[in-house]
Write a protein that holds these residues in place. Structure first.
Motif, PDB file in Angstrom:
ATOM      1  N   ASN A  95     -10.213   5.252   7.944  1.00 37.98           N
ATOM      2  CA  ASN A  95     -11.026   5.842   6.890  1.00 37.98           C
ATOM      3  C   ASN A  95     -11.455   4.711   5.954  1.00 37.98           C
ATOM      4  OD1 ASN A  95      -8.956   5.417   4.911  1.00 37.98           O
ATOM      5  ND2 ASN A  95      -7.933   7.262   5.618  1.00 37.98           N
ATOM      6  N   LYS A  96     -12.205   5.057   4.911  1.00 46.20           N
ATOM      7  CA  LYS A  96     -12.769   4.032   4.030  1.00 46.20           C
ATOM      8  C   LYS A  96     -11.719   3.117   3.409  1.00 46.20           C
ATOM      9  CE  LYS A  96     -16.878   6.601   2.863  1.00 46.20           C
ATOM     10  NZ  LYS A  96     -17.752   7.087   1.811  1.00 46.20           N
ATOM     11  N   GLU A  97     -10.530   3.636   3.125  1.00 42.05           N
ATOM     12  CA  GLU A  97      -9.495   2.843   2.464  1.00 42.05           C
ATOM     13  C   GLU A  97      -8.506   2.200   3.437  1.00 42.05           C
ATOM     14  OE1 GLU A  97      -9.948   6.243   1.370  1.00 42.05           O
ATOM     15  OE2 GLU A  97     -11.478   5.499   0.009  1.00 42.05           O
ATOM     16  N   SER A  98      -8.672   2.406   4.732  1.00 40.68           N
ATOM     17  CA  SER A  98      -7.741   1.839   5.717  1.00 40.68           C
ATOM     18  C   SER A  98      -7.845   0.318   5.737  1.00 40.68           C
ATOM     19  CB  SER A  98      -8.064   2.348   7.124  1.00 40.68           C
ATOM     20  OG  SER A  98      -7.887   3.720   7.217  1.00 40.68           O
ATOM     21  N   VAL A  99      -6.686  -0.353   5.654  1.00 44.74           N
ATOM     22  CA  VAL A  99      -6.655  -1.812   5.790  1.00 44.74           C
ATOM     23  C   VAL A  99      -6.750  -2.127   7.282  1.00 44.74           C
ATOM     24  CG1 VAL A  99      -5.279  -3.900   5.437  1.00 44.74           C
ATOM     25  CG2 VAL A  99      -5.291  -2.103   3.697  1.00 44.74           C
ATOM     26  N   VAL A 100      -7.724  -2.970   7.648  1.00 46.43           N
ATOM     27  CA  VAL A 100      -7.921  -3.294   9.060  1.00 46.43           C
ATOM     28  C   VAL A 100      -7.431  -4.700   9.409  1.00 46.43           C
ATOM     29  CG1 VAL A 100      -9.801  -1.654   9.412  1.00 46.43           C
ATOM     30  CG2 VAL A 100     -10.329  -3.949   8.609  1.00 46.43           C
ATOM     31  N   CYS A 101      -7.332  -5.586   8.398  1.00 47.56           N
ATOM     32  CA  CYS A 101      -6.877  -6.954   8.656  1.00 47.56           C
ATOM     33  C   CYS A 101      -6.643  -7.663   7.333  1.00 47.56           C
ATOM     34  CB  CYS A 101      -7.908  -7.730   9.481  1.00 47.56           C
ATOM     35  SG  CYS A 101      -9.443  -8.070   8.602  1.00 47.56           S
ATOM     36  N   ILE A 102      -6.241  -8.926   7.429  1.00 41.51           N
ATOM     37  CA  ILE A 102      -6.082  -9.802   6.270  1.00 41.51           C
ATOM     38  C   ILE A 102      -6.911 -11.050   6.527  1.00 41.51           C
ATOM     39  CG2 ILE A 102      -4.467 -11.314   5.057  1.00 41.51           C
ATOM     40  CD1 ILE A 102      -2.291  -9.287   5.529  1.00 41.51           C
TER      41      ILE A 102
END
Length: 170
Positions: free
Chosen positions: A122-129
């Motif tokens: 979703n919009k707030e999901s962290v996908v990476c650093i």
């Protein structure tokens, strides 16, 4: 004032990137970096030398109708495949890097990746650093959808604006 370790990290990032020059100014301190082999302005002491025209005779190229007949269907198939891929990518949202840094799929070395192909976000999901100068910046999906493709490898240096993920919006 920058610390020596921060300057070393800047040098490393510039060296690994495609940029040829970098300038940093803050609080009266200025750092300029230039890679060897970058284009330098030409000194006005050098002058252009006139070139004489040489007359040459045109030689017709050999005709190979068999090769052209074989290449035409292959080129048409490649163009159709490229159009199909481009059409499929039109509907995908690109998550891009907001900075130059190092891409990490997980919060710890050897840890589980934040997302994989097929993961729902979703919009707030962290996908990476993206790590830049020892600061670890969490990158969010910005869209609701499903991860269609991961475009970079863990530990890879990424540029500003470089696509990291393709997301199929829902």
């Amino acid at each position: 004032m920058l610390k020596v370790q921060e300057i070393r990290e800047l040098i490393k990032l510039v060296d690994q990137s495609s940029i040829s020059e970098f300038t940093y100014e803050a609080e009266g301190t200025k750092i300029e970096m230039k890679k060897p082999g970058s284009v330098q302005p030409v000194s006005p002491a050098y002058q252009a030398v006139p070139v004489q025209a040489v007359q040459t005779e045109a030689v017709p190229a050999p005709v190979q109708p068999q090769a052209a007949a074989i290449e035409a269907p292959v080129a048409a198939a490649n163009a159709a495949e490229a159009a199909k891929t481009e059409k499929a990518e039109e509907n995908l949202h690109k998550i891009v890097s907001p900075m130059v840094g190092t891409f990490y799929q997980s919060s710890t070395p050897g840890g589980d990746a934040y997302v994989q192909v097929g993961s729902k976000v979703n919009k707030e999901s962290v996908v990476c650093i993206v790590e830049a100068m020892k600061l670890f910046n969490e990158i969010e999906a910005e869209v609701n959808g499903e991860i269609a493709e991961i475009l970079v490898k863990d530990g890879q240096l990424v540029e500003y604006g470089q696509p990291l993920f393709l997301v199929r919006p829902v």
